[in-house]
Motif scaffolding. Structure first.
Motif, mmCIF file in Angstrom:
data_model
loop_
_atom_site.group_PDB
_atom_site.id
_atom_site.type_symbol
_atom_site.label_atom_id
_atom_site.label_comp_id
_atom_site.label_asym_id
_atom_site.label_seq_id
_atom_site.Cartn_x
_atom_site.Cartn_y
_atom_site.Cartn_z
ATOM 1 N N ILE A 94 -0.299 8.312 10.844
ATOM 2 C CA ILE A 94 0.508 9.407 10.305
ATOM 3 C C ILE A 94 1.203 8.973 9.020
ATOM 4 O O ILE A 94 1.290 9.742 8.047
ATOM 5 C CB ILE A 94 1.531 9.884 11.358
ATOM 6 C CG1 ILE A 94 0.815 10.605 12.506
ATOM 7 C CG2 ILE A 94 2.571 10.801 10.732
ATOM 8 C CD1 ILE A 94 1.733 11.074 13.615
ATOM 9 N N GLY A 95 1.690 7.734 8.993
ATOM 10 C CA GLY A 95 2.361 7.238 7.793
ATOM 11 C C GLY A 95 1.443 7.197 6.585
ATOM 12 O O GLY A 95 1.783 7.699 5.501
ATOM 13 N N PHE A 96 0.252 6.597 6.742
ATOM 14 C CA PHE A 96 -0.705 6.530 5.639
ATOM 15 C C PHE A 96 -1.087 7.927 5.151
ATOM 16 O O PHE A 96 -1.083 8.206 3.949
ATOM 17 C CB PHE A 96 -1.967 5.782 6.083
ATOM 18 C CG PHE A 96 -1.824 4.290 6.138
ATOM 19 C CD1 PHE A 96 -1.161 3.603 5.139
ATOM 20 C CD2 PHE A 96 -2.364 3.570 7.197
ATOM 21 C CE1 PHE A 96 -1.027 2.223 5.196
ATOM 22 C CE2 PHE A 96 -2.246 2.196 7.263
ATOM 23 C CZ PHE A 96 -1.569 1.521 6.263
ATOM 24 N N SER A 97 -1.448 8.797 6.087
ATOM 25 C CA SER A 97 -1.930 10.122 5.697
ATOM 26 C C SER A 97 -0.829 10.944 5.034
ATOM 27 O O SER A 97 -1.079 11.650 4.052
ATOM 28 C CB SER A 97 -2.497 10.863 6.912
ATOM 29 O OG SER A 97 -1.532 10.962 7.935
ATOM 30 N N TRP A 98 0.402 10.881 5.533
ATOM 31 C CA TRP A 98 1.480 11.660 4.936
ATOM 32 C C TRP A 98 1.760 11.208 3.503
ATOM 33 O O TRP A 98 1.902 12.053 2.593
ATOM 34 C CB TRP A 98 2.759 11.555 5.763
ATOM 35 C CG TRP A 98 3.966 12.065 5.011
ATOM 36 C CD1 TRP A 98 5.002 11.342 4.507
ATOM 37 C CD2 TRP A 98 4.233 13.424 4.642
ATOM 38 N NE1 TRP A 98 5.888 12.150 3.859
ATOM 39 C CE2 TRP A 98 5.443 13.439 3.925
ATOM 40 C CE3 TRP A 98 3.552 14.625 4.847
ATOM 41 C CZ2 TRP A 98 5.998 14.607 3.413
ATOM 42 C CZ3 TRP A 98 4.097 15.791 4.333
ATOM 43 C CH2 TRP A 98 5.309 15.775 3.632
ATOM 44 N N PHE A 99 1.827 9.909 3.260
ATOM 45 C CA PHE A 99 2.114 9.426 1.917
ATOM 46 C C PHE A 99 1.019 9.853 0.937
ATOM 47 O O PHE A 99 1.302 10.246 -0.194
ATOM 48 C CB PHE A 99 2.249 7.901 1.932
ATOM 49 C CG PHE A 99 3.658 7.421 2.143
ATOM 50 C CD1 PHE A 99 4.381 6.847 1.118
ATOM 51 C CD2 PHE A 99 4.271 7.566 3.373
ATOM 52 C CE1 PHE A 99 5.681 6.416 1.309
ATOM 53 C CE2 PHE A 99 5.572 7.135 3.590
ATOM 54 C CZ PHE A 99 6.274 6.557 2.545
ATOM 55 N N GLY B 154 3.923 6.181 -5.196
ATOM 56 C CA GLY B 154 4.173 6.393 -6.616
ATOM 57 C C GLY B 154 3.453 7.599 -7.174
ATOM 58 O O GLY B 154 3.888 8.192 -8.173
ATOM 59 N N GLY B 155 2.337 7.983 -6.555
ATOM 60 C CA GLY B 155 1.588 9.149 -7.008
ATOM 61 C C GLY B 155 0.696 8.855 -8.195
ATOM 62 O O GLY B 155 0.742 7.768 -8.790
ATOM 63 N N ALA B 156 -0.119 9.849 -8.551
ATOM 64 C CA ALA B 156 -1.102 9.675 -9.626
ATOM 65 C C ALA B 156 -0.449 9.570 -10.991
ATOM 66 O O ALA B 156 -1.066 9.074 -11.940
ATOM 67 C CB ALA B 156 -2.086 10.838 -9.607
ATOM 68 N N THR B 157 0.786 10.047 -11.138
ATOM 69 C CA THR B 157 1.450 10.006 -12.443
ATOM 70 C C THR B 157 2.305 8.752 -12.629
ATOM 71 O O THR B 157 2.968 8.615 -13.653
ATOM 72 C CB THR B 157 2.344 11.245 -12.609
ATOM 73 O OG1 THR B 157 3.308 11.298 -11.537
ATOM 74 C CG2 THR B 157 1.510 12.519 -12.582
ATOM 75 N N ALA C 243 0.833 -1.206 0.000
ATOM 76 C CA ALA C 243 0.000 0.000 0.000
ATOM 77 C C ALA C 243 0.870 1.260 0.000
ATOM 78 O O ALA C 243 0.615 2.201 -0.760
ATOM 79 C CB ALA C 243 -0.929 -0.009 1.206
ATOM 80 N N PHE C 244 1.914 1.275 0.821
ATOM 81 C CA PHE C 244 2.803 2.437 0.872
ATOM 82 C C PHE C 244 3.512 2.650 -0.470
ATOM 83 O O PHE C 244 3.671 3.794 -0.921
ATOM 84 C CB PHE C 244 3.847 2.261 1.978
ATOM 85 C CG PHE C 244 3.378 2.701 3.331
ATOM 86 C CD1 PHE C 244 2.996 4.004 3.551
ATOM 87 C CD2 PHE C 244 3.324 1.805 4.392
ATOM 88 C CE1 PHE C 244 2.566 4.420 4.803
ATOM 89 C CE2 PHE C 244 2.888 2.200 5.647
ATOM 90 C CZ PHE C 244 2.503 3.519 5.845
#
Length: 655
Positions: free
Chosen positions: A600-605, A218-221, A212-213
């Motif tokens: 915090i990890g999920f939300s920051w990524f 990787g982002g939307a692009t 998941a991380f």
């Protein structure tokens, strides 16, 4: 002895237990009264331009606040009732009816409610002044907020408290009615079994969370999102939900089991805290999974509205770059408008007249203007020199240099400005005067020269599509084309020019289909709405974090009362108090830490990859995100310290 006497004796005898419940009710009253009083504060309402929208927004948020308060109080009451089941069993054994016990609980709730009402309103009044000042600061108003206790807010708070008393009493009645007498006496003696952890499932939890991380980061692009959007969404969903559940259910159990199999397990206080946690894994799994995921959602929403608020200040200026701009079709209107501006309290910084040629597009605007449905149908041609002069007056680095049939489209609002290479220019044909002309659009610029047409009531309407062309080309077309003249003003204190804008708008719109745009028409509405959204979201986020942390908090308090016997035995066999304190700290850290770190990890990524990377032109956003996460961390840390202290005191008390 009457039920009222019995109620008072119960409060005196179990004062410590009642204090926990009373504090919960006071917090609920403070939260509701603080938020409700803002809606009826005359100082706030007098400062706002959009009072109806404010009241609607606060009303909707109040419903959410009420639901959170119910959740919080009911959870606190369930803890309270569990501690008293043995007491209720004694009453039933000596002949009291269920209805009498329910009525006694109702009396207790009313008594605690009366105390919490007085304390909550006094504290809430002080906090409402503080939060009112904060709200005005967010909206950039200088209004003074006085200390007030609106009768409407007091009335709604009393109504909410009475509703809570009824709901709590019904909850207590069903608990007493549904549980058998023998269970009431043994309610606090139940022990959960340690879960048998599977190392492969524990490994699967790590793999799912890591996957998941990786996909989120990787982002939307990224290639994964571009070519495989559905599998990407599935990996993130399963990784976050399934991975988090298995983390608390299997990985935590496996880790505790691994620690217990080490040679040095019996040295120090390791055995004290790990053995207790192994029995709590099963009961805490769902709670900790929900808290982690919901905490992630809270931070995401809070960060999003914060970014939206900070972006609004620059975004309004990008959408409406001119303090005042209007089309002057009639010289008399121009003269009267100039007189109105000169006589206003807003000094003129600079003023320019801008000439444009109106043309009808012969080809679609899709490739040259982003979202063409937001633009007026006619295209305005602007000379390069006229455009550059205004850009330099604004101090923007957006000048252009064009030759021949080259053109630049001003497509403000596009996600990404685009420069087309040689041979890749976009062709745009326009009907101008008695003929047709074609331009090669070499750049689609995210910039506005005239900006959105505005209305003091309707805010933004549409925007004119502007095409910047070479000076020599403009001069040749000017002879046979319809010309339009726009007056552009930069004024002082443009943020508070609503009154001036209303007067000018009424004058200019007497001309049929005349363009009018004013920064003030949109600024107050956008800032007020985004500030209210930020304020309400932050307020609700604090309540939600408080409620979620309380789920862990009350769960640990319940387990602390059940641990009195084992801790008493440990003391009798010689375990030192400092070892017990250290074990309690590690045990609580093991419960509070993972939801905090994962959340915090999920939300920051997610925020970094899908929000911050898309708004890199706006400064200070990353710092704002970290400030929110820092506040989230501090709140949880305070709960952790409080839980450690109270857990130790309850576990050390004589039962």
């Amino acid at each position: 002895m009457s039920l009222l006497d019995l109620t008072l004796r119960n409060v005196q005898r179990n004062f410590r237990l009642y204090t926990i419940y009373l504090v919960s009710m006071i917090i609920g009253v403070v939260i509701h009264f603080t938020f409700s009083s803002l809606m009826f504060n005359e100082d706030i309402l007098g400062a706002l331009e959009n009072r109806d929208n404010f009241r609607l927004g606060v009303s909707v948020a109040s419903v959410v606040v009420f639901l959170f308060i119910i959740f919080f109080i009911l959870y606190a009451n369930s803890f309270f009732m569990r501690q008293r089941k043995k007491e209720f069993g004694t009453y039933l054994l000596f002949g009291m009816r269920e209805g009498q016990i329910t009525r006694m609980v109702f009396y207790e709730t009313l008594a605690l409610g009366a105390v919490s009402l007085v304390c909550g309103i006094l504290l809430g009044g002080l906090l409402s002044k503080l939060f009112g000042m904060l709200l005005m600061k967010l909206m950039q108003y200088d209004s003074v907020i006085s200390l007030s206790f609106p009768i409407e807010a007091i009335g709604t708070t009393v109504a909410v408290l009475l509703a809570l008393a009824v709901i709590v009493t019904l909850q207590s009645h069903f608990v007493i009615r549904r549980v058998q007498l023998i269970e009431l006496f043994r309610a606090k003696e139940r022990m959960e079994k340690p879960i048998r952890a599977n190392r492969w499932l524990a490994l699967l939890a790590v793999i799912l969370i890591a996957a998941a991380f990786i996909v989120i980061g990787g982002g939307a692009t990224s290639v994964m999102w571009q070519d495989y959007p559905l599998p990407s969404m599935l990996i993130i969903t399963v990784g976050m939900i399934g991975g988090t559940f298995l983390f608390f259910r299997q990985f935590t159990g496996w880790l505790l089991q691994f620690i217990s199999n080490r040679r040095r397990y019996f040295e120090g206080g390791t055995m004290l805290w790990t053995s207790a946690l192994r029995f709590q894994v099963r009961g805490n799994t769902l709670n900790l999974t929900f808290i982690t995921l919901f905490g992630t959602l809270i931070m995401l929403l809070t960060c999003f509205v914060t970014i939206n608020y900070k972006v609004q200040f620059d975004a309004v200026g990008m959408n409406l770059p001119n303090d005042i701009a209007y089309e002057a079709k009639d010289p008399a209107v121009r003269a009267e408008a100039e007189a109105i501006i000169n006589e206003s309290a807003h000094g003129i910084t600079w003023q320019r007249s801008l000439e444009a040629l109106a043309a009808e597009p012969s080809t679609p605007l899709d490739e040259t203007f982003e979202n063409p449905e937001y633009f007026f149908p006619q295209v305005l041609l602007i000379a390069q020199q006229a455009y550059n002069d205004i850009v330099e007056l604004r101090g923007d680095d957006q000048t252009v240099e064009l030759h021949g049939d080259e053109a630049v489209s001003l497509s403000q609002g596009t996600d990404f400005a685009t420069t087309f290479g040689a041979g890749d220019a976009r062709r745009l044909e326009l009907a101008l005067g008695s003929g047709t002309i074609a331009f090669n659009v070499i750049e689609k610029k995210d910039y506005a020269l005239l900006g959105w047409a505005s209305d003091p009531v309707l805010s933004m309407v549409k925007k004119p599509p502007v095409l910047v062309v070479a000076d020599e080309t403009y001069a040749s077309l000017r002879v046979d084309a319809a010309r339009r003249t726009y007056e552009i003003y930069e004024i002082e204190d443009e943020k508070n020019a609503e009154a001036l804008s209303k007067e000018l708008h009424a004058l200019v719109t007497k001309q049929p289909e005349a363009y009018y745009s004013a920064f003030a028409d949109v600024y107050s509405k956008q800032i007020e709405s985004s500030a209210l959204l930020l304020f309400a979201s932050a307020f609700l986020a604090v309540i939600a974090v408080f409620a979620l942390a309380s789920v862990i908090y009350f769960k640990q308090l319940r387990e602390a009362t059940e641990a009195r016997g084992p801790y008493a035995i440990l003391r009798k066999i010689g375990v030192r108090e400092d070892h017990i304190r250290r074990a309690v700290r590690k045990q609580q850290l093991f419960v509070f830490g993972p939801p905090l770190v994962l959340g915090i990890g999920f939300s920051w990524f997610i925020i970094k990859a899908y929000i911050l990377d898309a708004v890199q032109d706006f400064p200070g956003l990353t710092s704002a995100v970290w400030a929110i996460m820092g506040g989230y961390f501090i709140l949880y840390f305070v709960f952790y310290l409080s839980s450690v202290n109270l857990y130790y005191r309850l576990a050390s008390a004589r039962g």
